[in-house]
Design a protein around this motif. Structure first.
Motif, PDB file in Angstrom:
ATOM      1  N   ILE A  65       0.834  -1.120   0.073  1.00 36.91           N
ATOM      2  CA  ILE A  65      -0.063   0.052  -0.166  1.00 36.91           C
ATOM      3  C   ILE A  65       0.992   1.261  -0.022  1.00 36.91           C
ATOM      4  CG2 ILE A  65      -1.580   1.243   1.234  1.00 36.91           C
ATOM      5  CD1 ILE A  65      -2.909  -1.166   2.367  1.00 36.91           C
ATOM      6  N   ILE A  66       0.721   1.903  -1.069  1.00 37.73           N
ATOM      7  CA  ILE A  66       1.746   3.192  -0.953  1.00 37.73           C
ATOM      8  C   ILE A  66       0.958   4.326  -0.237  1.00 37.73           C
ATOM      9  CG2 ILE A  66       2.717   4.751  -2.747  1.00 37.73           C
ATOM     10  CD1 ILE A  66       3.527   1.791  -2.915  1.00 37.73           C
ATOM     11  N   ILE A  67       1.433   4.705   0.757  1.00 36.39           N
ATOM     12  CA  ILE A  67       0.990   5.690   1.259  1.00 36.39           C
ATOM     13  C   ILE A  67       1.602   7.202   0.846  1.00 36.39           C
ATOM     14  CG2 ILE A  67       0.681   6.789   3.725  1.00 36.39           C
ATOM     15  CD1 ILE A  67      -0.095   3.990   3.667  1.00 36.39           C
ATOM     16  N   THR A  68       0.569   7.989   0.362  1.00 41.01           N
ATOM     17  CA  THR A  68       1.050   9.239  -0.622  1.00 41.01           C
ATOM     18  C   THR A  68       0.880  10.411   0.501  1.00 41.01           C
ATOM     19  OG1 THR A  68      -1.393   9.523  -1.261  1.00 41.01           O
ATOM     20  CG2 THR A  68       0.264   8.417  -2.815  1.00 41.01           C
ATOM     21  N   ASP A  69       1.475  11.628   0.122  1.00 39.31           N
ATOM     22  CA  ASP A  69       1.555  13.069   0.622  1.00 39.31           C
ATOM     23  C   ASP A  69      -0.054  13.106   1.133  1.00 39.31           C
ATOM     24  OD1 ASP A  69       3.685  14.126  -1.508  1.00 39.31           O
ATOM     25  OD2 ASP A  69       4.089  13.045   0.093  1.00 39.31           O
ATOM     26  N   THR A  70      -0.239  13.755   2.225  1.00 39.50           N
ATOM     27  CA  THR A  70      -1.818  14.300   2.353  1.00 39.50           C
ATOM     28  C   THR A  70      -1.586  15.783   1.932  1.00 39.50           C
ATOM     29  OG1 THR A  70      -1.421  15.062   4.607  1.00 39.50           O
ATOM     30  CG2 THR A  70      -2.239  12.910   4.303  1.00 39.50           C
ATOM     31  N   SER A 102       7.941   5.597   1.181  1.00 43.55           N
ATOM     32  CA  SER A 102       9.048   5.904   0.662  1.00 43.55           C
ATOM     33  C   SER A 102       8.536   7.278  -0.135  1.00 43.55           C
ATOM     34  CB  SER A 102       9.570   5.085  -0.349  1.00 43.55           C
ATOM     35  OG  SER A 102      10.100   4.080   0.542  1.00 43.55           O
ATOM     36  N   ASN A 103       9.329   8.421  -0.235  1.00 50.08           N
ATOM     37  CA  ASN A 103       9.252   9.525  -1.021  1.00 50.08           C
ATOM     38  C   ASN A 103       7.749  10.293  -0.645  1.00 50.08           C
ATOM     39  OD1 ASN A 103      11.310   9.021  -2.940  1.00 50.08           O
ATOM     40  ND2 ASN A 103      10.021   7.402  -3.698  1.00 50.08           N
ATOM     41  N   ASN A 104       7.415  10.000   0.571  1.00 43.65           N
ATOM     42  CA  ASN A 104       6.292  10.640   1.219  1.00 43.65           C
ATOM     43  C   ASN A 104       6.656  11.953   1.932  1.00 43.65           C
ATOM     44  OD1 ASN A 104       3.869  11.471   3.002  1.00 43.65           O
ATOM     45  ND2 ASN A 104       3.296   9.499   3.007  1.00 43.65           N
ATOM     46  N   ASN A 105       6.212  13.101   1.400  1.00 41.92           N
ATOM     47  CA  ASN A 105       6.826  14.543   2.034  1.00 41.92           C
ATOM     48  C   ASN A 105       5.842  15.001   3.072  1.00 41.92           C
ATOM     49  OD1 ASN A 105       7.889  15.127  -1.404  1.00 41.92           O
ATOM     50  ND2 ASN A 105       9.265  14.745   0.516  1.00 41.92           N
ATOM     51  N   LEU A 171       3.955  -6.019  10.490  1.00 46.23           N
ATOM     52  CA  LEU A 171       3.939  -5.115   9.618  1.00 46.23           C
ATOM     53  C   LEU A 171       5.513  -4.669   8.967  1.00 46.23           C
ATOM     54  CD1 LEU A 171       2.107  -1.930  11.485  1.00 46.23           C
ATOM     55  CD2 LEU A 171       1.611  -2.927   9.272  1.00 46.23           C
ATOM     56  N   ASN A 172       5.471  -4.682   7.714  1.00 45.90           N
ATOM     57  CA  ASN A 172       6.561  -4.377   7.078  1.00 45.90           C
ATOM     58  C   ASN A 172       6.400  -2.812   6.424  1.00 45.90           C
ATOM     59  OD1 ASN A 172       7.688  -6.871   6.979  1.00 45.90           O
ATOM     60  ND2 ASN A 172       6.382  -7.323   5.359  1.00 45.90           N
ATOM     61  N   ILE A 173       7.077  -1.985   6.961  1.00 42.64           N
ATOM     62  CA  ILE A 173       7.095  -0.542   6.818  1.00 42.64           C
ATOM     63  C   ILE A 173       8.265  -0.103   6.132  1.00 42.64           C
ATOM     64  CG2 ILE A 173       6.951   1.716   7.848  1.00 42.64           C
ATOM     65  CD1 ILE A 173       5.841   0.574  10.439  1.00 42.64           C
ATOM     66  N   TYR A 174       8.116   0.562   4.953  1.00 40.41           N
ATOM     67  CA  TYR A 174       9.201   0.829   3.707  1.00 40.41           C
ATOM     68  C   TYR A 174       9.216   2.308   4.087  1.00 40.41           C
ATOM     69  CZ  TYR A 174       8.731  -3.939   1.958  1.00 40.41           C
ATOM     70  OH  TYR A 174       8.679  -5.264   1.959  1.00 40.41           O
ATOM     71  N   TYR A 175      10.703   2.781   4.022  1.00 41.73           N
ATOM     72  CA  TYR A 175      10.646   4.272   3.934  1.00 41.73           C
ATOM     73  C   TYR A 175      12.087   4.698   3.247  1.00 41.73           C
ATOM     74  CZ  TYR A 175      14.361   3.525   7.454  1.00 41.73           C
ATOM     75  OH  TYR A 175      15.534   3.201   8.062  1.00 41.73           O
ATOM     76  N   ASN A 176      12.327   6.041   2.876  1.00 42.49           N
ATOM     77  CA  ASN A 176      13.903   5.986   2.594  1.00 42.49           C
ATOM     78  C   ASN A 176      13.884   7.488   3.014  1.00 42.49           C
ATOM     79  OD1 ASN A 176      12.261   7.921   0.809  1.00 42.49           O
ATOM     80  ND2 ASN A 176      12.524   6.934  -1.073  1.00 42.49           N
TER      81      ASN A 176
END
Length: 246
Positions: A65-70, A102-105, A171-176
């Motif tokens: 699930i790609i969590i995008t910017d709000t 990832s890439n969520n500002n 939970l697998n939480i991906y970030y960068n």
């Protein structure tokens, strides 16, 4: 206004030093440079942030699930965002959930966290995170009450999500390194569940830390035209404070 700024910086700012006594008109527009890699700065009323990403709702891709910017978006978009993320989680098959920040500002933390409510609804938790500042030993930051998410540091902010539960076991939480601000805060809130479920924090790029905008902020109106944003504390759980990102 300069005296006002010095007064509030001295009272609230985490890293106040004598250099802030040298504030003058020439640096008002680039006030953020005093902060370094933190939130903060002088802003014009009604224009708190120049951050204006496109409106992209969370979505499913390659098992994640790609969590995008709000973003600083309309209430209509925030409602769509919360419902979309709620449904993506509830429709996931199995007890393992892959969330990609990832890439969520960032943007509005209460909106992003309300989207994650199907996870939190499994647990009897009223407070999801804390922050620590120089004036108080600790303070609530994000609070869950029924299906409402409230940011205590901005008590006017409230977002409503589902009351349904997703029975997550892992939970697998991906970030960068581009995971920033409220995206970092949302991950920190998820980390508060680590005593209940298995959580794997996975860097999706090269192993660097997240952006490091993990400060809690206070907004003060200085005049009809200007306000100031001051980083007053660090985000964290009961057990760990994140001063330099994840």
């Amino acid at each position: 206004m300069e005296k006002q700024i010095i007064k509030y910086l001295k009272k609230y700012y985490l890293h106040f030093t004598k250099k802030y006594y040298k504030i003058n008109e020439e640096i008002y527009d680039t006030f953020q440079k005093l902060w370094g890699r933190e939130h903060g700065g002088l802003y014009k009323i009604g224009k708190l942030s120049s951050f204006n990403p496109p409106e992209v709702l969370p979505y499913y891709k390659n098992g994640q699930i790609i969590i995008t910017d709000t973003g600083a978006k309309s209430k209509k978009f925030h409602i769509q965002y919360i419902k979309t993320l709620n449904n993506l989680i509830l429709q996931n098959k199995g007890n393992i959930l892959n969330l990609n920040f990832s890439n969520n500002n960032g943007g509005k933390p209460q909106v992003m966290i309300a989207g994650l409510l199907p996870i939190f609804n499994n647990f009897n938790m009223s407070v999801l995170s804390y922050y620590y500042d120089k004036n108080k030993k600790s303070h609530y930051d994000v609070k869950k009450s029924d299906n409402k998410i409230i940011c205590i540091s901005n008590n006017k902010a409230e977002s409503i999500g589902t009351v349904k539960k997703y029975n997550v076991k892992e939970l697998n939480i991906y970030y960068n390194e581009f995971t920033t601000s409220s995206a970092e805060q949302s991950i920190i809130c998820l980390l508060s569940l680590s005593k209940y479920i298995k959580i794997n924090l996975i860097h999706s790029n090269n192993g660097k830390k997240s952006a490091g905008y993990t400060t809690v902020n206070k907004y003060i109106k200085l005049s009809d035209e200007y306000g100031i944003e001051i980083p007053i504390g660090y985000m964290g759980t009961k057990n760990k404070i994140f001063k330099k990102g994840l």
